[in-house]
Scaffold this active site. Structure first.
Site, PDB file in Angstrom:
ATOM      1  N   THR A 148      88.554 -11.933  96.199  1.00  8.31           N
ATOM      2  CA  THR A 148      88.489 -10.973  97.301  1.00  8.31           C
ATOM      3  C   THR A 148      88.527  -9.533  96.802  1.00  8.31           C
ATOM      4  OG1 THR A 148      90.897 -10.987  97.505  1.00  8.31           O
ATOM      5  CG2 THR A 148      89.693 -12.569  98.854  1.00  8.31           C
TER       6      THR A 148
ATOM      7  N   GLY B 130      94.480 -16.820  94.847  1.00 13.34           N
ATOM      8  CA  GLY B 130      94.811 -18.243  94.954  1.00 13.34           C
ATOM      9  C   GLY B 130      96.247 -18.553  94.562  1.00 13.34           C
ATOM     10  N   GLY B 131      97.123 -17.535  94.638  1.00 13.83           N
ATOM     11  CA  GLY B 131      98.531 -17.694  94.237  1.00 13.83           C
ATOM     12  C   GLY B 131      99.286 -18.718  95.061  1.00 13.83           C
TER      13      GLY B 131
ATOM     14  N   TRP C  15      94.156  -9.632  93.244  1.00 14.59           N
ATOM     15  CA  TRP C  15      93.347  -9.430  94.461  1.00 14.59           C
ATOM     16  C   TRP C  15      93.307  -7.991  94.958  1.00 14.59           C
ATOM     17  CZ3 TRP C  15      96.605  -8.561  98.757  1.00 14.59           C
ATOM     18  CH2 TRP C  15      97.902  -9.077  98.678  1.00 14.59           C
TER      19      TRP C  15
ATOM     20  N   ASN D  91     102.093 -13.025  92.842  1.00 10.20           N
ATOM     21  CA  ASN D  91     103.346 -13.781  92.744  1.00 10.20           C
ATOM     22  C   ASN D  91     103.186 -15.047  91.892  1.00 10.20           C
ATOM     23  OD1 ASN D  91     101.762 -14.588  95.324  1.00 10.20           O
ATOM     24  ND2 ASN D  91     103.015 -16.377  94.849  1.00 10.20           N
TER      25      ASN D  91
ATOM     26  N   ASP E 233     107.556 -14.301  97.108  1.00  6.53           N
ATOM     27  CA  ASP E 233     106.125 -14.027  97.322  1.00  6.53           C
ATOM     28  C   ASP E 233     105.839 -12.529  97.340  1.00  6.53           C
ATOM     29  OD1 ASP E 233     103.413 -14.261  97.841  1.00  6.53           O
ATOM     30  OD2 ASP E 233     103.652 -14.787  99.947  1.00  6.53           O
TER      31      ASP E 233
END
Lengths: 542, 219
Positions: free
Chosen positions: A168, A184-185, A234, A252, A295
Site C-alpha cells: 500500500t 501484512g503485519g 506501509w 509491529n 500493535d
C-alpha cells in the site's frame, strides 16, 4: 547490438522530465509536489505564500474529483508542472489537470478475487522519476506507468501475495532506485525494505526487517518467532542526501498482542531504521517499542530538520510515535537526544537516557483484558505530521485520552489467516468511513491538532476536536496549518496560535494529508474527503 | 459461440477447416478493420458459403474481439521479413519522430514498445499502408488557435462542454474552449501512408521489426 544503436540515433523531444536532480531540490519548486511527503525531508510544509491568514476567507472550491471506489481513500497526490497524479483504491491511477480536475488518462490495475490486505484495499500514492510513475499494489506488485499516456511500461511481482503480503506504500525514489516494502503485519508476513532498478524493476538490494538466522538481530526473536514476525512497511520514508541514508519506520511484530510468543526485543519491528541508499546496509536503528505488545507500528513520517538538543545544533529526526511518545534522534547516529509523552499513556513510566521505555509491567494485554492508554490505533498514526521552519514548531494529529482493552490468546500461524494472538476493544472505531457520525462518550477521548516545541517536547497549543482525526497536516510559509478530520471538515489554523481561521464542511471522512501547489502562479490546496478530492484557491471578492 | 457456430467451417481453433479459410493469420483479405469484421460476421459474405449471423450487436462485437485474439501475439512468428533490415528502415523513415520505442522517440503516435504482442500482423500492414482506414477517436487531433494567437495542436484525449484535454510533445494540457478562437478535430491520421514509399520486401522487413517489438522479449 546494432538494433539498440540504431534506436539511439533518434532525436529526443525536450519534455520536462522529473529528474532525480529535481527530486533532490524539490524545495526549489514549491509549485510542484514531487514526492509523497513533498520533499526528502518530509516536513509537509509549503513555501507558497499567496494564501495568507488575512485573505484565507476568500478560499473557495475550484473542483471536485469524484471517486468510484468504496475503499478508504488515503492518497497524497503528486503535482508536476500543472498535472496531478494520484491513486484511487485499490490500484487505479489518474492524471488530471491540476487547475480544473479534468481527467487526462486513467489506469486500472486488475486484482485477483482474493487478496490479503489487513485493513482495506488502500493505496497511499505514487512516485515519479523522469516520465515514469510507480505504484505498489494489493497483490504485491510494482507497476511502472508512462506518465504521459498512462500506459503500463512493466510490472514486477515483488512477493507472493498468497502468503499474506500486500502493498500500500507510496514508493520513494532515490537516485535510480525505487524503494518499497510490503504490508501484512497481521497476517504473519516477514517484512523487508527493498530497492528496485527504476528502469527494469530488478531488485538491487533488500533489507530484512525481521532478520533471518545468521543476520544480526535474529537473536531478538525467541521460540523461532522470526518466521512470522511481521515488521511490515506501509508508509514512505525520508532521505538525507548528505548522509546518503534513508530513514524508514517499521511496523509491529506478529502476533500483535501475544508478545509472550516472541520473547526478545523483536528487531527491527516498531523501530526506525537508517540504511545506506546504495547498498541497503544498516547504519543504525532505534527501537521505540521493544517487544511491542500493542500493535504500535512505528509507521510514522520521519521528519528531518535541525534543532538545538543537548547543547548544540543537531541534524535530527522528529518522531511522534504511535506509542504516545515524542522523540528527537540524531540522524547521523540514531542517538536519542530527548523525548517525552505527548498524549495520555499508561504503558511506560517514561523514557531512560537512551530513549528506552521504562515499562509498567502490568500494562500488557491479558486473557481477561487490560485497559491501556493509548488505544490500539495509537496516540497518533501514519497520517503526516508537519514541521514549520517559520514557527520552529512540530505539529501532529493526536488521539488524546484514548484507550483500548487489550486481550491476548495463543494462536498458531496459518497461511493467509489473521495472525494477531489476541484482540482489542476500543471505544472509538478504527475508521468510520460509512457515515460521518459521532456518538461517542466523552470518556472515549478526543482528537486534537497539537503543536509541540521540538526543543523540549512541550505542548505549545491544541486545537481540540469532538471526534478523533485521521488527517495529516500541512503548514505554510504564511504561518498557516491546513488539516481535515473524521467529522468531514477541512480547515485552516493559525500555526502560531492554533486559532481557527477558515473551514469548509466536505461531508466525508478525511483520510489523507493536504498538499499545496501552484499553476500559472495561482496557489491551490487539495484534500480528500469521503471518496472524493477537493481543490481550493483564492477567488476574487464578489 | 465460435466453436459451435464457426468451428465446423473454420476449424475449432479458427486455423482453417473443411469449408472456411484460416482466421489466425492476422490478415483478413475481406478487410482488417473492426468495422469490416463486424459486417462480415453480421451480414456474411454474399456469394460465398460464409453466412451472416442475426445475433445482437453486443454478441457480434464479442465475436469480433474473439477473432482479434486468434491472431494476437502471433505476429512475430508470422512475419516473413528481416528484423535487422526493418530496424534500419524504422530509423531511415524517422518513425521515431512520432513514436516512442524503448525509451526514445516522440509521442504524437502510440508507443510501439509492445505493438508486436498487442497487434496482429494484418493490423501492422494496414497501419503502414492505410493509416486512415481505421483511426480511432482516441487518435483524433485537436487543431486550434488561442485568442492570444498561439497554435494548439495535439492528440485530443478528453473533452467536455467547456474544455479540451490534449497531449503534445511538451506534455499534457487542458484548454478552455472559451480561450480558443479556432478549434477543429482532425480525424485523419497524423501518420503518412508508407504504401509506395518503400518496396513490398521493405514493407515485410519493417513489419517483421514491429512484430518483434515486445515488452520483455517474447511473451
Amino acid at each position: 547490438m546494432r538494433l539498440a544503436m540504431a534506436l539511439a540515433l533518434f532525436v529526443q523531444v525536450a519534455v520536462a522530465q522529473v529528474t532525480y536532480e529535481r527530486l533532490l531540490h524539490a524545495n526549489k519548486e514549491p509549485h510542484n509536489w514531487l514526492t509523497y511527503h513533498g520533499s526528502y525531508a518530509s516536513q509537509h510544509h509549503t513555501a507558497l505564500n499567496e494564501i495568507t491568514r488575512e485573505n484565507v476567507g476568500r478560499l473557495k472550491l475550484n473542483w471536485v474529483w469524484q471517486g468510484r471506489s468504496l475503499e478508504k481513500f488515503e492518497p497524497t497526490s503528486l503535482v508536476v508542472d500543472g498535472v496531478m497524479y494520484f491513486t484511487e483504491p485499490p490500484n487505479n491511477v489518474y492524471a488530471v489537470d491540476a487547475r480544473t480536475g479534468r481527467v487526462f488518462w486513467s489506469y486500472r490495475h486488475v486484482l485477483p478475487d482474493v487478496t490479503y490486505a489487513c485493513c482495506g484495499k488502500v493505496n497511499r500514492g505514487l512516485a515519479i522519476l523522469d516520465h515514469t510513475l510507480y505504484m505498489t499494489t494489493i497483490d504485491a506488485k510494482l507497476v511502472a506507468l508512462d506518465a504521459r499516456t498512462g500506459k503500463r511500461k512493466w510490472e514486477k511481482v515483488i512477493v507472493d501475495y498468497k502468503q499474506g503480503y500486500s502493498m500500500t506504500v507510496a514508493p520513494l525514489i532515490v537516485k535510480d532506485k525505487v524503494i518499497i516494502g510490503p504490508a501484512g503485519g497481521e497476517l504473519g508476513i516477514r517484512g523487508f525494505l527493498a530497492a528496485y532498478d527504476a528502469k527494469t524493476g530488478e531488485q538491487v538490494w533488500r533489507f530484512n526487517t525481521v532478520p533471518q538466522p545468521g543476520e544480526p538481530g535474529n537473536e531478538t526473536w525467541g521460540l523461532e518467532s522470526w518466521k512470522y514476525g511481521g515488521g511490515s512497511v506501509w508508509l514512505t520514508g525520508s532521505y538525507d542526501p548528505d548522509l546518503n541514508l534513508v530513514f524508514w519506520g517499521i511496523g509491529n511484530p506478529g502476533p500483535d498482542w501475544n508478545a509472550a510468543a516472541r520473547p526478545g526485543d523483536n528487531l527491527y519491528t516498531s523501530s526506525v531504521i537508517a540504511l545506506d541508499a546504495d547498498t541497503g546496509k544498516r547504519k543504525w536503528h532505534f527501537q521505540f517499542t521493544p517487544n511491542d505488545a500493542w500493535d504500535w507500528d512505528a509507521v510514522q513520517t520521519p521528519v528531518l530538520t535541525e534543532v538545538d538538543a543537548r547543547g548544540e545544533k543537531r541534524k535530527v529526526i522528529l518522531w511522534a510515535n504511535r506509542n504516545g511518545f515524542f522523540y528527537v534522534l540524531d540522524r547521523a547516529t540514531g542517538q536519542f537526544l530527548h523525548g517525552k509523552a505527548f498524549a495520555k499513556q499508561t504503558w511506560a513510566k517514561g523514557l531512560d537516557d537512551n530513549g528506552k521505555p521504562i515499562r509498567n509491567p502490568d500494562q500488557v494485554p491479558s486473557a481477561q483484558g487490560t485497559v491501556i492508554w493509548p488505544g490500539v490505533q495509537g496516540a497518533t498514526n501514519w497520517y503526516a505530521p508537519s514541521y514549520s521552519p517559520v514557527t520552529g514548531l512540530f505539529y501532529l494529529t493526536a488521539w488524546e485520552d484514548y484507550w483500548s482493552t487489550y486481550y491476548t490468546y495463543p494462536q498458531q500461524y496459518e497461511q493467509g489467516k489473521w495472525y494477531a494472538g489476541g484482540s482489542v476493544k476500543a471505544p472509538v472505531p478504527a475508521t468510520n468511513r460509512d457515515e460521518v457520525n459521532n456518538k461517542r462518550a466523552k470518556s472515549a477521548g478526543y482528537g486534537a491538532v497539537r503543536a509541540l516545541d521540538p526543543k523540549t517536547g512541550n505542548k505549545v497549543w491544541d486545537f481540540v476536536m469532538s471526534d478523533v482525526s485521521d488527517s495529516g497536516l500541512l503548514t505554510t510559509a504564511t504561518n498557516m496549518l491546513f488539516s481535515g478530520n473524521r467529522e468531514g471538515h477541512f480547515f485552516a489554523l493559525d500555526a502560531a496560535t492554533g486559532k481557527l481561521l477558515w473551514r469548509r464542511y466536505l461531508g466525508g471522512q478525511v483520510l489523507s494529508s493536504p498538499i499545496s501547489y501552484a499553476v500559472d502562479g495561482k496557489q491551490y490546496v487539495t484534500i480528500t474527503s469521503g471518496a472524493a478530492m477537493f481543490t481550493f484557491s483564492l477567488h476574487d471578492p464578489e | 459461440m465460435f466453436r459451435a457456430q464457426c468451428g465446423a467451417c473454420h476449424g475449432p481453433g479458427g486455423a482453417g477447416g473443411a469449408a472456411g479459410p484460416d482466421l489466425t493469420t492476422g490478415t483478413m483479405k475481406r478487410g482488417n478493420s473492426d468495422e469490416s469484421l463486424f459486417q462480415i460476421v453480421s451480414k456474411g459474405i454474399p456469394g460465398t458459403p460464409m453466412p451472416g449471423y442475426g445475433a445482437s450487436a453486443k454478441e457480434i462485437w464479442q465475436v469480433v474481439a474473439y477473432l482479434r485474439t486468434l491472431s494476437i501475439g502471433k505476429a512475430a512468428e508470422q512475419a516473413k521479413g528481416n528484423v535487422e533490415r526493418g530496424a534500419a528502415l524504422y530509423t531511415q523513415h524517422k518513425c521515431g519522430g512520432c513514436h516512442e520505442l524503448r525509451g526514445a522517440g516522440g509521442w504524437l503516435g502510440p508507443s510501439l514498445d509492445n505493438v508486436g504482442a498487442e497487434r496482429s500482423i494484418g493490423h501492422l500492414y494496414a497501419a503502414l499502408r492505410e493509416p486512415n482506414s481505421d483511426v480511432a477517436p482516441q487518435s483524433w487531433r485537436l487543431r486550434g488557435k488561442t485568442k492570444a494567437g498561439a497554435a494548439v495542436m495535439g492528440v485530443r484525449i478528453n473533452e467536455d462542454t467547456f474544455s479540451y484535454q490534449y497531449r503534445d510533445a511538451r506534455g499534457l494540457h487542458s484548454v478552455a474552449k472559451s480561450a480558443l478562437s479556432e478549434a477543429a478535430l482532425v480525424t485523419e491520421s497524423a501518420m503518412p501512408s508508407y504504401a509506395g514509399k518503400m518496396t513490398e520486401a521493405e514493407m515485410d522487413d519493417l513489419v517483421a521489426f514491429l512484430a518483434n517489438c515486445r515488452v520483455g522479449g517474447g511473451r
